[in-house]
Design a protein around this motif. Structure first.
Motif, mmCIF file in Angstrom:
data_model
loop_
_atom_site.group_PDB
_atom_site.id
_atom_site.type_symbol
_atom_site.label_atom_id
_atom_site.label_comp_id
_atom_site.label_asym_id
_atom_site.label_seq_id
_atom_site.Cartn_x
_atom_site.Cartn_y
_atom_site.Cartn_z
ATOM 1 N N ILE A 134 0.839 -1.205 0.000
ATOM 2 C CA ILE A 134 0.000 0.000 0.000
ATOM 3 C C ILE A 134 0.868 1.247 0.000
ATOM 4 C CG2 ILE A 134 -1.610 1.349 1.415
ATOM 5 C CD1 ILE A 134 -2.865 -1.336 2.258
ATOM 6 N N VAL A 135 1.905 1.262 0.826
ATOM 7 C CA VAL A 135 2.796 2.426 0.891
ATOM 8 C C VAL A 135 3.515 2.619 -0.442
ATOM 9 C CG1 VAL A 135 4.884 3.343 1.966
ATOM 10 C CG2 VAL A 135 3.076 2.368 3.392
ATOM 11 N N SER A 136 3.996 1.528 -1.048
ATOM 12 C CA SER A 136 4.699 1.630 -2.339
ATOM 13 C C SER A 136 3.796 2.217 -3.412
ATOM 14 C CB SER A 136 5.204 0.251 -2.777
ATOM 15 O OG SER A 136 6.176 -0.228 -1.883
ATOM 16 N N ARG A 137 2.538 1.789 -3.430
ATOM 17 C CA ARG A 137 1.603 2.303 -4.438
ATOM 18 C C ARG A 137 1.340 3.792 -4.229
ATOM 19 N NH1 ARG A 137 -3.648 2.980 -3.993
ATOM 20 N NH2 ARG A 137 -3.806 1.597 -2.187
ATOM 21 N N LEU A 138 1.162 4.195 -2.984
ATOM 22 C CA LEU A 138 0.902 5.609 -2.702
ATOM 23 C C LEU A 138 2.126 6.466 -3.007
ATOM 24 C CD1 LEU A 138 -1.128 5.350 0.641
ATOM 25 C CD2 LEU A 138 -1.993 5.669 -1.684
ATOM 26 N N GLN A 139 3.326 5.915 -2.806
ATOM 27 C CA GLN A 139 4.540 6.661 -3.143
ATOM 28 C C GLN A 139 4.641 6.876 -4.642
ATOM 29 O OE1 GLN A 139 7.373 4.124 -0.848
ATOM 30 N NE2 GLN A 139 8.091 6.054 0.003
ATOM 31 N N ARG A 140 4.204 5.902 -5.423
ATOM 32 C CA ARG A 140 4.251 6.057 -6.881
ATOM 33 C C ARG A 140 3.230 7.074 -7.365
ATOM 34 N NH1 ARG A 140 4.561 0.399 -6.807
ATOM 35 N NH2 ARG A 140 2.381 0.247 -7.444
ATOM 36 N N THR A 141 2.025 7.030 -6.794
ATOM 37 C CA THR A 141 0.956 7.903 -7.283
ATOM 38 C C THR A 141 1.027 9.308 -6.705
ATOM 39 O OG1 THR A 141 -0.511 7.076 -5.535
ATOM 40 C CG2 THR A 141 -0.593 5.957 -7.657
ATOM 41 N N GLY A 142 1.651 9.455 -5.522
ATOM 42 C CA GLY A 142 1.782 10.768 -4.906
ATOM 43 C C GLY A 142 0.546 11.164 -4.122
ATOM 44 N N GLY A 143 0.551 12.407 -3.634
ATOM 45 C CA GLY A 143 -0.566 12.901 -2.839
ATOM 46 C C GLY A 143 -0.300 12.794 -1.351
ATOM 47 N N ASP A 144 -1.235 13.340 -0.567
ATOM 48 C CA ASP A 144 -1.110 13.346 0.895
ATOM 49 C C ASP A 144 -2.091 12.336 1.492
ATOM 50 O OD1 ASP A 144 0.776 15.402 0.745
ATOM 51 O OD2 ASP A 144 -0.770 16.955 0.778
ATOM 52 N N HIS A 145 -1.581 11.468 2.365
ATOM 53 C CA HIS A 145 -2.396 10.368 2.875
ATOM 54 C C HIS A 145 -2.152 10.158 4.366
ATOM 55 C CE1 HIS A 145 -3.200 9.162 -1.311
ATOM 56 N NE2 HIS A 145 -1.928 9.469 -1.523
ATOM 57 N N LEU A 146 -3.223 9.779 5.059
ATOM 58 C CA LEU A 146 -3.138 9.348 6.450
ATOM 59 C C LEU A 146 -3.557 7.887 6.496
ATOM 60 C CD1 LEU A 146 -2.876 9.835 9.549
ATOM 61 C CD2 LEU A 146 -5.319 10.456 9.520
ATOM 62 N N LEU A 147 -2.646 7.010 6.947
ATOM 63 C CA LEU A 147 -2.935 5.588 7.029
ATOM 64 C C LEU A 147 -3.153 5.194 8.481
ATOM 65 C CD1 LEU A 147 -0.323 4.046 4.547
ATOM 66 C CD2 LEU A 147 -2.606 4.955 4.077
#
Length: 426
Positions: A134-147
């Protein structure tokens, strides 16, 4: 008439062999190899003057070959790795204080403060999920996220929280909170130290004629281990003549060869990667700059300075069974004395240990060509990996074989099958 055609074909083949021998020969191999593996390169370790000197030399060779720069007027593909160390973290969640051990952040900011009004996308990472993916995918797509992370993921959470790692500059900010609940009202603050460490690949481009948007990559890594403790002979420099000055020598010579041929239908990209020995950061960054669907093939070249287990005029291809690229290369070499073989060291997982791996995981038929006897390579990662241990004539033969074997791929006549997710599991 038939006899005349055969004689004409033989004459053309002879002229072709003479042409390639003038460009790819042992004398030129030695010239390049000797410069890259010299003591004054200091073992080409990242973040040292030696690797900068090597990069400048490779860029100059690409320029002399007539390649186009990758970035404006520069052959240097520059980027930075960040070394981050947490200093302090705290906050509240749904009216309750948060323990520092339950807060992690992936951000380039030295100070980050967020709350429910900051516009962060919230995602709950459940026990069944894979936190790392999940973290790898969000790093590729970018944006601000709270997990909001289930406590079952504590081990991976600690790895992400731990400082001292080198990482690429994030495209956004990811804050992780270990708690088995969703975030309603929250306020989180993070402090950390951030040190940017510059790195650079060296990349040159030879535009294609009719298929400019289809790419074929020839690559190797130009970094090595630098200077360490002296051995019994008093030598402290890890020259890396075979690992991988040999591969970069091949990349430079192939650039010269194809630039002089001037008949590539597909665009050819020649890349010298940094930081392979430190985690493959150079090839990982490089792969992010291209649409993998446009990369038709990757010839990664590593450690071709010694004879293979089959002797001279031979080399092996890692991940041979994962695409039909090897069969295409063999077909193009049918009338030569050279042979490519499948990787004879499958237990060593070489397909995943070199700079081809990142693009291969994205479906590209990306393979490494090598001759290294990985079960008995005497000078691997030692100070004795010097030019005197290499066979210049055999290196020239290998480089010529790569040039000839790639002919139909470069011409756009053959396209290797893609590497599938199923084949990656095997």
């Amino acid at each position: 008439m038939h006899r005349y055609f055969i004689l004409l074909l033989l004459a053309k083949q002879t002229a072709y062999c003479q042409h390639i021998d003038k460009i790819i020969n042992a004398k030129e191999v030695e010239r390049i190899e000797r410069i890259l593996s010299a003591d004054d390169m200091g073992g080409r370790k990242i973040y040292t003057p030696g690797i900068d000197k090597a990069a400048a030399f490779i860029a100059d060779e690409f320029k002399k070959a007539g390649l186009q720069p990758v970035a404006g007027k520069s052959y240097l593909q520059e980027f930075a790795m960040l070394r981050i160390n947490p200093v302090q973290a705290g906050g509240t969640l749904n009216g309750k204080p948060l323990e520092e051990r339950n807060i992690a952040a992936i951000t380039a900011k030295e100070e980050l403060s967020i709350n429910q009004g900051s516009g962060y996308t919230m995602k709950v990472v459940q026990a069944k999920d894979t936190l790392g993916s999940i973290v790898s995918r969000l790093q590729r797509t970018g944006g601000d996220h709270l997990l909001m992370v289930d406590t079952i993921h504590r081990a991976m959470f600690e790895r992400l929280k731990r400082g001292g790692r080198s990482q690429f500059t994030p495209k956004g900010n990811i804050v992780l909170v270990m708690a088995n609940e969703e975030a309603g009202e929250y306020s989180i603050q993070v402090k950390q130290t951030v040190n940017a460490m510059p790195l650079k690949n060296v990349v040159g481009v030879l535009p294609g004629k009719s298929k400019k948007e289809e790419y074929v990559i020839f690559s190797g890594h130009y970094d090595h281990l630098g200077i360490g403790r002296a051995n019994a002979a008093g030598d402290s420099i890890y020259n890396g003549a075979n690992d991988d000055a040999a591969g970069i020598t091949a990349v430079i010579m192939l650039a010269n060869y194809f630039a002089k041929k001037k008949d590539n239908e597909r665009t050819l990209i020649f890349a010298a990667f940094t930081a392979e020995e430190s985690g493959g950061f150079g090839s990982t960054y490089f792969s992010q700059q291209y649409n993998p669907d446009q990369v038709m093939a990757m010839f990664n070249i590593e450690m071709i300075g010694t004879e293979s287990k089959w002797g001279t005029n031979s080399a092996f291809i890692t991940g041979y069974e994962k695409s039909d690229m090897g069969k295409i290369l063999e077909k193009n070499l049918a009338n030569t004395a050279f042979r490519f073989y499948p990787d004879p060291y499958p237990t060593q997982q070489l397909f995943y240990r070199s700079d081809n791996a990142t693009l291969a995981r994205l479906g590209v038929p990306a393979h490494t060509i090598s001759t290294s006897k990985m079960d008995s390579e005497k000078y691997y990662h030692t100070q004795e990996d010097e030019i005197e241990t290499l066979d210049m004539n055999n290196m020239a033969a290998i480089i010529r074989a790569i040039a000839i074997s790639s002919t139909t791929i470069v011409a756009g006549k053959d396209t290797p099958t893609r590497v599938t997710s199923e084949s990656l599991k095997r």
